[in-house]
Structure formats: structure tokens, C-alpha cells
Scaffold this motif. Structure first.
Motif, mmCIF file in Angstrom:
data_model
loop_
_atom_site.group_PDB
_atom_site.id
_atom_site.type_symbol
_atom_site.label_atom_id
_atom_site.label_comp_id
_atom_site.label_asym_id
_atom_site.label_seq_id
_atom_site.Cartn_x
_atom_site.Cartn_y
_atom_site.Cartn_z
ATOM 1 N N SER A 319 -25.553 7.139 63.712
ATOM 2 C CA SER A 319 -24.381 7.744 62.850
ATOM 3 C C SER A 319 -23.413 7.029 62.206
ATOM 4 O O SER A 319 -22.318 7.708 63.047
ATOM 5 N N PRO A 320 -22.883 5.705 61.932
ATOM 6 C CA PRO A 320 -21.746 4.894 62.142
ATOM 7 C C PRO A 320 -20.825 5.612 60.616
ATOM 8 O O PRO A 320 -21.327 6.404 60.126
ATOM 9 N N TRP A 321 -19.226 5.978 60.835
ATOM 10 C CA TRP A 321 -18.372 6.523 60.181
ATOM 11 C C TRP A 321 -18.598 5.488 59.108
ATOM 12 O O TRP A 321 -18.728 4.604 59.002
ATOM 13 N N ASN A 322 -17.994 6.353 57.989
ATOM 14 C CA ASN A 322 -17.609 5.565 56.560
ATOM 15 C C ASN A 322 -16.529 4.913 56.941
ATOM 16 O O ASN A 322 -15.604 4.722 58.027
ATOM 17 N N ASP A 323 -16.268 4.478 55.967
ATOM 18 C CA ASP A 323 -14.304 3.237 56.065
ATOM 19 C C ASP A 323 -13.695 4.190 56.416
ATOM 20 O O ASP A 323 -12.981 3.326 57.084
ATOM 21 N N SER A 324 -12.934 4.977 55.989
ATOM 22 C CA SER A 324 -11.836 6.151 56.185
ATOM 23 C C SER A 324 -12.106 5.957 57.505
ATOM 24 O O SER A 324 -10.725 5.531 58.463
ATOM 25 N N MET A 325 -12.745 6.902 58.065
ATOM 26 C CA MET A 325 -12.794 6.969 59.823
ATOM 27 C C MET A 325 -12.900 6.080 60.159
ATOM 28 O O MET A 325 -12.285 6.215 61.020
ATOM 29 N N ALA A 326 -13.482 4.887 60.122
ATOM 30 C CA ALA A 326 -13.604 4.026 60.974
ATOM 31 C C ALA A 326 -12.157 2.281 61.193
ATOM 32 O O ALA A 326 -12.013 1.692 62.104
ATOM 33 N N GLN A 327 -11.575 2.982 60.129
ATOM 34 C CA GLN A 327 -10.098 2.335 59.836
ATOM 35 C C GLN A 327 -9.762 2.920 61.249
ATOM 36 O O GLN A 327 -8.774 2.077 61.466
ATOM 37 N N GLN A 328 -9.560 4.463 60.647
ATOM 38 C CA GLN A 328 -8.476 5.118 61.671
ATOM 39 C C GLN A 328 -8.819 4.414 63.176
ATOM 40 O O GLN A 328 -8.007 4.429 64.103
ATOM 41 N N ASP A 329 -10.085 4.510 63.143
ATOM 42 C CA ASP A 329 -10.858 4.016 64.978
ATOM 43 C C ASP A 329 -9.645 3.035 64.999
ATOM 44 O O ASP A 329 -9.470 2.368 66.607
ATOM 45 N N ALA A 330 -10.330 2.156 64.218
ATOM 46 C CA ALA A 330 -10.139 0.659 64.737
ATOM 47 C C ALA A 330 -8.652 0.665 64.854
ATOM 48 O O ALA A 330 -8.110 -0.132 66.281
ATOM 49 N N SER A 331 -7.807 1.231 64.345
ATOM 50 C CA SER A 331 -6.426 0.907 64.314
ATOM 51 C C SER A 331 -5.955 1.665 65.482
ATOM 52 O O SER A 331 -5.072 1.199 66.287
ATOM 53 N N ALA A 332 -6.341 2.679 65.928
ATOM 54 C CA ALA A 332 -6.128 3.227 66.822
ATOM 55 C C ALA A 332 -6.451 2.116 68.379
ATOM 56 O O ALA A 332 -6.020 1.842 68.965
ATOM 57 N N ASN A 333 -7.426 1.618 67.585
ATOM 58 C CA ASN A 333 -8.178 0.320 69.325
ATOM 59 C C ASN A 333 -7.361 -1.360 69.230
ATOM 60 O O ASN A 333 -7.889 -1.691 69.782
ATOM 61 N N GLY A 334 -6.470 -0.740 67.885
ATOM 62 C CA GLY A 334 -5.517 -2.384 68.040
ATOM 63 C C GLY A 334 -6.332 -3.578 67.843
ATOM 64 O O GLY A 334 -6.484 -4.014 67.910
ATOM 65 N N VAL A 335 -8.244 -2.645 67.100
ATOM 66 C CA VAL A 335 -9.119 -4.155 66.723
ATOM 67 C C VAL A 335 -8.767 -3.766 65.208
ATOM 68 O O VAL A 335 -8.993 -2.961 64.408
ATOM 69 N N GLU A 336 -9.423 -5.364 63.989
ATOM 70 C CA GLU A 336 -9.698 -5.108 62.967
ATOM 71 C C GLU A 336 -11.587 -4.251 62.297
ATOM 72 O O GLU A 336 -12.063 -4.711 63.382
ATOM 73 N N CYS A 337 -11.728 -3.384 61.446
ATOM 74 C CA CYS A 337 -12.381 -2.383 61.511
ATOM 75 C C CYS A 337 -13.035 -3.834 60.713
ATOM 76 O O CYS A 337 -13.386 -4.349 59.899
ATOM 77 N N ALA A 496 -16.621 -11.882 56.700
ATOM 78 C CA ALA A 496 -15.802 -11.432 56.563
ATOM 79 C C ALA A 496 -15.420 -10.681 58.316
ATOM 80 O O ALA A 496 -14.199 -10.562 59.437
ATOM 81 N N ASP A 497 -16.832 -10.448 58.805
ATOM 82 C CA ASP A 497 -17.079 -9.626 59.718
ATOM 83 C C ASP A 497 -16.398 -10.291 61.270
ATOM 84 O O ASP A 497 -16.763 -10.300 62.297
ATOM 85 N N PHE A 498 -17.687 -11.653 61.100
ATOM 86 C CA PHE A 498 -18.023 -12.777 62.417
ATOM 87 C C PHE A 498 -16.446 -13.492 62.127
ATOM 88 O O PHE A 498 -16.248 -13.181 63.740
ATOM 89 N N LYS A 499 -16.048 -13.317 61.155
ATOM 90 C CA LYS A 499 -14.145 -13.523 61.677
ATOM 91 C C LYS A 499 -13.761 -12.969 61.848
ATOM 92 O O LYS A 499 -12.347 -13.144 63.434
ATOM 93 N N LYS A 500 -13.737 -11.955 61.804
ATOM 94 C CA LYS A 500 -12.514 -10.733 62.768
ATOM 95 C C LYS A 500 -12.964 -10.516 64.514
ATOM 96 O O LYS A 500 -12.228 -10.409 65.338
ATOM 97 N N LEU A 501 -14.098 -10.753 64.915
ATOM 98 C CA LEU A 501 -15.145 -10.655 65.543
ATOM 99 C C LEU A 501 -14.968 -12.366 66.188
ATOM 100 O O LEU A 501 -14.982 -12.100 67.952
ATOM 101 N N GLY A 502 -14.297 -12.583 66.026
ATOM 102 C CA GLY A 502 -13.904 -14.705 66.674
ATOM 103 C C GLY A 502 -15.778 -15.241 66.622
ATOM 104 O O GLY A 502 -15.938 -16.221 67.523
ATOM 105 N N VAL A 503 -16.572 -14.826 65.994
ATOM 106 C CA VAL A 503 -17.654 -15.452 66.198
ATOM 107 C C VAL A 503 -17.752 -16.851 65.366
ATOM 108 O O VAL A 503 -17.328 -16.441 64.119
ATOM 109 N N LYS A 504 -18.446 -18.003 66.137
ATOM 110 C CA LYS A 504 -17.860 -19.257 65.160
ATOM 111 C C LYS A 504 -19.266 -19.456 64.892
ATOM 112 O O LYS A 504 -19.962 -19.325 66.016
ATOM 113 N N PRO A 505 -19.744 -20.739 64.144
ATOM 114 C CA PRO A 505 -21.394 -21.117 63.943
ATOM 115 C C PRO A 505 -21.449 -21.832 65.211
ATOM 116 O O PRO A 505 -20.240 -22.509 65.442
#
Length: 585
Positions: A319-337, A496-505
Motif C-alpha cells: 500500500s504506497p503512501w500518498n504524496d504528502s506522506m511519501a514526501q516526508q519520507d523522501a526528505s528524511a532520507n535525503g532523496v527526491e520523492c 521526471a521520475d526516471f530523472k530523479k532516479l538517474g536512469v538514462k535512456p
């Protein structure tokens, strides 16, 4: 004299004949009784069969030797068209239902929609068939046996017509009590008896409840209330059966509805659950940015622990969290949501090849911070509303699955939720942690997480560093393919998500290297001929990406050049060349 439309073949006598022969050999002196149950049987269900058994037991207690019984099908004209089944199909289902019954058979004498048969007319036909079997005239039949009509107390109209005729014909009546009916009085001197109600859920069963379950996709309930062979026919028909009854089987196929809590895998598991166990559902609620094998391992360890404690786990969700909860988790881990759509897609691919695991979209669609209790209650209420037949009156608990790093947060924010049948299974992060179970509070502790398990933060780093070996090992195959080697369409949709992960074509050099590496791997495994059967190739492709549909796999196979006398072999080298040339195009 027999009625003009009397057809002896419509009254199978094999089972009655065998029972009558045994009765004679044993020197039976009791009055003989046979039973007749009239109805559409659209479709036949366990209630119809159990009513015959209950009536048989009552007549035996009344001193009769019960030697036979028939389900007599009528034209099925009083059922709405959407639920109307063909006569030959209903007869076939009834025959399957009674196939292993030593005394009960099926009559099709009332199936002709052009002729109207009253219950008494059908009984008269049975009397003529019995007289012919026993070699006597119908008028002499009462000295040998009595026919009893069998029905539930809800068959009041039919019963009224039958009672009126009972003064002219030597017939009896045995009614089987059903839930919610007024008390029915016996009149033994008039051969009117009342049998005990059917047991358990069968007592609440009706054709209407069966159709409600079919139309609502309650697969487990349908499989439990239809006779086993009928359930198999309706839920898993052979190609031959589909050709014989295409319209009827299409009407009877339960279609599980779309829901924020998908239930296809749950229905399959619930069909085989043990009545004496408490049912359990597991929910792993987290950011899942992205999901990986560690999450699946946590669910598996939680399932094993609960089953050791006597629970029967029938379904589990990421069960993936909603955007606001996921954003808090990403910030705590120092990564982009990562976006909700991306996290959901990755979770669905992670669960695709799993027997029990599904993905819930409900939590990700909400706003604000949600408690574990809110998530659990929504899960239970949604499923109870969708599948009341299977889940009503069941002992059902919802368990959250979390790591020991979230245990203290659960204790402080979810105190007392066990009273609402909501619990937690904690997965220790290492073997050194000492966490005590509290079964009375529905808190259990599973085996520690795998030592080599990669956490989401570590997975993100491996992806961004281009460490595909670590990332591939940490993720389910379909999810790894999606994240590490997205198609051009996927890259465009979630750029945008692949860019955040650093995945290139991929560039041309990468594609060529991947093709050469794949060719060498297959040659090493298959030898210089480098051939594999088409069936095995499909299995391999399905295992690599369980999210690919069967139709897509078959389309891929049809487009592939094949060899062998029957076109059963595929040259893997040619197949790889074709796949990569298609990619270039």
C-alpha cells in the motif's frame, strides 16, 4: 392410462432399481417412499441437494424406506432473462451435482416450455414411470410406495396446489425449514412432514443469493455453495464445455470487480480456507519509493508467523503512501520523492509474479496523514461490502507489517486497535533485537529480515550509481526491467521520475553490448544449436516479466520464426536478433 406426453426416458430408474433390488434382498417390510423436488435449478446449488438429504432423513424417522429421489426441472420462465439458463445446461449441472448420490436422479419431463405442467401432473408422470418399473398398474402403486413432494417452506404456492391434490392422489409432502420462515406444523396423518433445516450457510442459501455472488464476483462463495463438479464446470470449464455451453457459462462466470483493494488472488485463496481458523489480511504500508524484494520478504515472514499462530492468511497488499506522506519520507532520507503513479506502477510489477500479494491504491489516493487503523478499516469494510457471502460472519483480522524501526511509532499511535481486530507483525532488522510478542494485543514478531536485504535508500543509490547488478538482485524481475531498462514510451510518460532516479535512456552502444551478452549467455546454456521449444520460451518470458499478458506473449510468439516439423522450436539467436531489430525500428 399414461398421460399423452409421458416419456419413460425422462425418468431415469437405474438408482431406484438398485435400491429396490437391495430392499427386496433384505426382506424389507417398510412402506417405500420416493421424493420429487420441482424447480428451475438455475443453477443447481448445495441447498437443493441438502434439502433432499434432510427430507430423506425425516421420512426415514417416520418409518419409510426411502429408495429414490428426483430433481425435476421446469422451463425456468419465471427468472429474469439475464439469469435464465438453457434447459440442457441446467440438466447437465443437475446431473453433475447428483452423479455421486446413490439415490437421487434428474428428470427433464417439465423442460418443454410449450407445455404447462402443474406439480401434480409431474407427480402423476413419476407415478406412471414407477408403475412401469415395478410392472404394475398405476392404481396398484399406493400399496407399494408413496411419492413425496419436497420443497422449502418458501414454496408456499406450489405447496398449496399440491395439498389440494393430495385428497385425490396418494402423495405426501415433506417441507424443509429455512431461515426466517414461520413455524410449519406437521400433519403426519395426512403425510405432511417437516424436515430439519439445512446446516450452516446452506440454510441461508437461495438461487437469488447465488446469483448475487456471481454478479458481484464473489468467486469463493460461489465455489463453496455450488456442488463441487458444478463449481468446476462454472469456474474452470474445459474448451469442450465452453463450446457446448458458451452463453450459459458466460453468464455464470464471476467477474471480480475493480476495487482500491484488488481481490483476485484473495478469492483464489479463500476458496480453500479452513473454517476453524481466523482469517488474516496483511498490509505493508510504506512510501515504496521504489518497492523491492525486501518488502516481499517482510510480507512472507509475517505470513509464516501468523500461520504458525493459527491464522489463515488469504491476501496481502503493498500500500504506497500518498504524496504528502511519501514526501516526508523522501526528505528524511535525503532523496527526491517519486510520483504516486511511478510508485504504484513499480509496486504492481513487484507483486505481479506473487501468489498472494496485490497492490492497493486507496491509501495513495487520500490526503494528509493516515493512521494504520484507518487503512485497515477501509480494507476490511471495502472487502466486506464487495464479498458479503464469503466474508460475512467470518473471524477476520487485518495486520500491518512493519520493520522494528516503526514498532515504537505503532505502539504510541495505534494503542487499543486490537479491539477492532487490527494488529501488527514486526520484522526485526537483525537477530540481536529483542522484541516481545503480545498476542492479546494482536502484536506478533516474525523472523528477522534477511541480512543481504537492500533497503529503499540503498536501492536508490545503486540505481543512481548505475550499479545494475545490485539493483537487479534487489528487485523483482518485472520491476527491475521497468526501472533499469524502461521503454521509450515509459521514459516519456514518467520522465521526471526516471530523472530523479538517474536512469538514462539506452544508447546504440549499450543496446549492441546487451544483445551480444544475451546471445553468448544462451549459447552457453543451450549449446551451438541454440534452440528452445516455443512453450519453454513463453515460460521464460513470463518469468522474466509476469506483468506481460498471455495475449501479448502469444502475439510475440506468432511473430517469431519457428522451426521443426510442427513449428515447435525457436532459434534463440534469430529471436534475439528480431527483438533487437524491432527495438531499433
Amino acid at each position: 392410462m399414461a398421460p399423452p406426453d409421458f416419456q419413460p426416458a425422462e425418468w431415469p430408474m437405474e438408482k431406484f432399481r438398485a435400491a429396490y433390488r437391495q430392499y427386496q434382498q433384505e426382506g424389507g417390510s417398510q412402506k417405500i417412499a420416493v421424493m420429487l423436488s420441482l424447480g428451475a435449478f438455475s443453477p443447481v446449488h448445495m441447498g437443493h441437494v441438502e434439502m433432499l438429504h434432510q427430507a430423506k432423513d425425516r421420512l426415514k424417522r417416520a418409518g419409510f424406506a426411502v429408495l429414490g429421489g428426483w430433481l425435476a426441472l421446469d422451463p425456468d420462465q419465471n427468472i429474469k432473462v439475464a439469469r435464465r439458463l438453457g434447459g440442457s445446461f441446467r440438466a447437465h449441472c443437475a446431473e453433475l451435482a447428483l452423479e455421486s448420490e446413490p439415490l437421487f436422479s434428474v428428470s427433464t419431463c417439465g423442460l418443454d416450455a410449450r407445455a404447462s405442467h402443474s406439480p401434480m401432473q409431474i407427480i402423476v408422470q413419476l407415478q406412471h414411470a414407477l408403475a412401469m418399473e415395478l410392472g404394475c398398474e398405476k392404481v396398484a402403486l399406493p400399496s407399494k410406495l408413496m411419492v413425496f413432494g419436497v420443497c422449502g417452506g418458501d414454496g408456499a404456492q406450489r405447496v398449496a396446489g399440491l395439498r389440494a391434490a393430495m385428497t385425490k392422489e396418494p402423495v405426501g409432502l415433506c417441507m424443509v425449514e429455512q431461515e426466517g420462515e414461520d413455524m410449519i406444523l406437521e400433519k403426519p396423518l395426512r403425510f405432511i412432514f417437516v424436515a430439519d433445516p439445512c446446516k450452516g450457510k446452506i440454510n441461508q442459501l437461495s438461487t437469488a443469493t447465488v446469483w448475487t455472488a456471481i454478479e458481484g464476483g464473489d468467486l469463493a462463495y460461489v465455489s463453496q455453495v455450488l456442488p463441487p463438479k458444478v463449481a468446476r464446470l462454472c469456474l474452470a470449464p474445459t474448451d469442450k464445455e465452453l463450446d457446448a455451453f458458451p452463453v450459459d457459462l458466460d453468464k455464470l462466470l464471476p467477474r471480480i470487480p475493480d476495487s482500491d483493494w484488488p481481490a483476485e488472488k484473495l478469492m483464489a485463496k479463500l476458496s480453500n480456507f479452513q473454517e476453524d481458523k481466523t482469517l488474516a489480511l496483511l498490509v505493508l504500508s510504506a512510501a515504496l519509493g521504489p518497492s523491492h524484494k525486501g518488502h516481499l520478504d517482510m510480507l512472507e515472514k509475517a505470513r509464516i508467523r501468523l500461520q504458525e499462530r493459527g491464522f489463515h492468511v488469504i491476501g496481502q497488499w503493498l500500500s504506497p503512501w500518498n504524496d504528502s506522506m511519501a514526501q516526508q519520507d523522501a526528505s528524511a532520507n535525503g532523496v527526491e520523492c517519486l510520483s504516486t503513479d511511478f510508485r504504484l506502477r513499480c509496486a504492481e510489477l513487484t507483486a505481479a509474479g506473487e501468489e498472494l500479494t496485490m497492490v492497493s491504491r486507496w491509501e495513495s489516493s487520500q490526503t494528509g496523514k493516515l493512521s494504520m487503523h484507518q487503512v485497515a478499516v477501509n480494507c476490511r469494510e471495502t472487502l466486506l461490502k464487495l464479498f458479503p457471502g464469503s466474508l460475512r460472519d467470518k473471524r477476520l483480522c487485518i495486520f500491518h507489517v512493519c520493520g522494528s524501526d516503526r514498532e515504537s511509532k505503532y505502539k504510541s499511535s495505534e494503542a487499543g486497535v486490537h479491539k477492532d481486530h487490527v494488529g501488527v507483525v514486526v520484522i526485526p532488522q537483525d537477530e540481536e533485537e529483542m522484541i516481545l510478542e503480545k498476542p492479546s494485543s494482536l502484536m506478533f514478531v516474525a523472523e528477522p529480515a534477511q541480512e543481504q536485504a537492500v533497503h529503499s535508500k540503498d536501492l536508490r543509490k545503486a540505481i543512481s550509481d548505475g550499479n545494475t547488478a545490485v539493483a537487479t538482485k534487489a528487485m523483482a524481475p518485472a520491476a527491475a526491467r521497468f526501472v533499469l531498462a524502461p521503454t521509450s514510451e515509459e521514459l516519456e510518460q514518467m520522465q521526471a521520475d526516471f530523472k530523479k532516479l538517474g536512469v538514462k535512456p539506452f544508447v546504440a552502444a549499450d543496446v549492441a553490448a546487451a544483445k551480444d551478452s544475451l546471445q553468448r549467455t544462451f549459447v552457453q546454456k543451450l549449446g551451438p544449436e541454440n534452440q528452445v521449444s516455443a512453450h519453454e520460451l513463453l515460460k521464460l518470458l513470463g518469468a522474466l516479466d509476469p506483468s506481460v499478458s498471455e495475449d501479448d506473449l502469444q502475439s510475440l510468439l506468432r511473430a517469431t520464426q519457428k522451426t521443426g516439423p510442427y513449428g515447435e522450436q525457436v532459434k534463440v539467436g534469430d529471436f534475439i536478433d528480431w527483438v533487437f531489430s524491432s527495438w531499433k525500428a
